[in-house]
Design an enzyme around this catalytic site. Structure first.
Site, PDB file in Angstrom:
ATOM      1  N   LYS A  11      55.597  58.302 -64.685  1.00  0.00           N
ATOM      2  CA  LYS A  11      56.842  58.184 -63.762  1.00  0.00           C
ATOM      3  C   LYS A  11      56.577  57.266 -62.708  1.00  0.00           C
ATOM      4  O   LYS A  11      55.514  57.035 -62.109  1.00  0.00           O
ATOM      5  CB  LYS A  11      57.047  59.674 -63.722  1.00  0.00           C
ATOM      6  CG  LYS A  11      56.279  60.509 -62.556  1.00  0.00           C
ATOM      7  CD  LYS A  11      56.614  60.229 -61.064  1.00  0.00           C
ATOM      8  CE  LYS A  11      55.779  61.111 -60.170  1.00  0.00           C
ATOM      9  NZ  LYS A  11      55.660  60.531 -58.820  1.00  0.00           N
ATOM     10  N   ASP A 137      56.535  68.457 -60.029  1.00  0.00           N
ATOM     11  CA  ASP A 137      56.787  67.303 -60.869  1.00  0.00           C
ATOM     12  C   ASP A 137      56.690  67.667 -62.323  1.00  0.00           C
ATOM     13  O   ASP A 137      57.079  66.754 -63.208  1.00  0.00           O
ATOM     14  CB  ASP A 137      55.825  66.029 -60.638  1.00  0.00           C
ATOM     15  CG  ASP A 137      56.370  65.176 -59.373  1.00  0.00           C
ATOM     16  OD1 ASP A 137      57.349  65.423 -58.806  1.00  0.00           O
ATOM     17  OD2 ASP A 137      55.572  64.354 -59.247  1.00  0.00           O
TER      18      ASP A 137
END
Ligand SMILES: C[C@@](CO)(OP(=O)(O)O)[C@H](O)COP(=O)(O)OP(=O)(O)OC[C@H]1O[C@@H](n2ccc(N)nc2=O)[C@H](O)[C@@H]1O
Ligand SMILES: Nc1ncnc2c1ncn2[C@@H]1O[C@H](COP(=O)(O)OP(=O)(O)O)[C@@H](O)[C@H]1O
Length: 282
Positions: A11, A137
């Site tokens: 990401k 996350d």
């Protein structure tokens, strides 16, 4: 038993604003997560020994009990509906602790894969909630959609953004997320974005502090900025430069100083892991 092979994509935090600090020490964030078409690869094979969770491959010295892949499998174990263990092979591509979320993505891919293989029948929101226990996350990787995250990263608002090419560079330093978040000089009062905001109004609130604490990050940003708009992702150390096409990104990758690792990737609105899971199910 067939082996299920899935990506655990990287990401990027295209921006990262810190809006405040909670009483438990965690920070309220506003951050735009997008996924890249590049990441680790995990292969899952069910085994007949139902007690067994085996992880092999490039586990880079992480103890089994500390490995987020193992932790994800353990958290799902109570929900399994079939008597089977699992053998997980990791092909590690992403720099560890670099701000590209490799560990969190490995954990999310494991939750998604074993939910299906062990027939746990948990919904995506249920898996995301379990994932939050493993790291702030993990939920966005479980949900798998480019999104603006609020809270500690668990409140997700999907968003459409343009597709770009990124050159991601990992300078040879390890940034401690905990150190950054406990540092007195970290700015913690950026106001929430107002509706109609543009990406050009945003930044990464950790970047100035991390540049000061880790000169290698400052060097990397300064070097990349000669070629393209560049930011740090998460709490670093990786930095990403944005390009309109692959050729332009490749030209800069080819002249990257030899002590820095880099890769080129495109962002995807949906995590490639989710696409692969759908293909496996059909
Ligand atoms: C800030 C981000 C942005 O993506 O940084 P990166 O890790 O990607 O660089 C993440 O949300 C990080 O998530 P993750 O790496 O899973 O963090 P955790 O393991 O949950 O927390 C590590 C440490 O960071 C601090 N922490 C983390 C997230 C947050 N919103 N506030 C915090 O204060 C806490 O001190 C915690 O002990
Ligand atoms: N499978 C894994 N892959 C990477 N890191 C892991 C894994 N399991 C545990 N970790 C630990 O989690 C920490 C954060 O990992 P990672 O997600 O790569 O960081 P970041 O979010 O900064 O990119 C690492 O420093 C490592 O000690």
């Amino acid at each position: 038993m067939k082996t299920l092979t899935l990506s655990a994509p990287a990401k990027l935090n295209l921006f990262l604003h810190i809006n405040g600090r909670r009483e438990d020490g965690y920070h309220e964030l506003e951050t735009l997560f997008t996924f890249l078409d590049f990441g680790d690869e995990l292969a899952f094979t069910l085994t007949s020994n139902q007690q067994e969770i085996v992880i092999c491959g490039d586990t880079a010295g992480i103890l089994l009990e500390d490995n987020l892949i193992y932790k994800a499998a353990k958290i799902l174990e109570p929900y399994k509906k079939i008597a089977a263990g699992v053998d997980i092979h990791l092909n590690k591509q992403l720099p560890m602790g670099g701000g590209v979320g490799g560990g969190s993505s490995d954990a999310a891919t494991t939750l998604l894969a074993l939910n299906m293989l062990w027939q746990c029948q948990l919904t995506i929101p249920e898996l995301a909630k379990l994932g939050l226990q493993l790291g702030a996350d993990v939920p966005v990787f479980v949900e798998g959609k480019t999104a603006v995250a609020h809270g500690v990263g668990e409140q997700l608002e999907p968003i459409d953004i343009a597709q770009k090419w990124y050159l991601v560079v990992a300078p040879p330093v390890h940034v401690s997320t905990a150190l950054v978040f406990t540092h007195p000089d970290l700015p913690r009062n950026t106001p929430k974005l107002k509706s109609g905001w543009k990406l050009s109004d945003t930044g990464n609130d950790c970047q100035t502090l991390v540049k000061k604490l880790y000169p290698e990050v400052e060097k990397t940003l300064a070097w990349l900025l000669k070629y393209a708009p560049t930011k740090m992702t998460g709490t670093g150390a990786c930095c990403f430069a944005e390009f309109e096409n692959r050729e332009a990104a490749l030209r800069v990758l080819e002249i990257l100083p030899s002590s820095w690792q880099g890769f080129i990737a495109q962002n995807t609105s949906e995590s490639i892991c989710h696409r692969q899971l759908r293909a496996w199910q059909n």
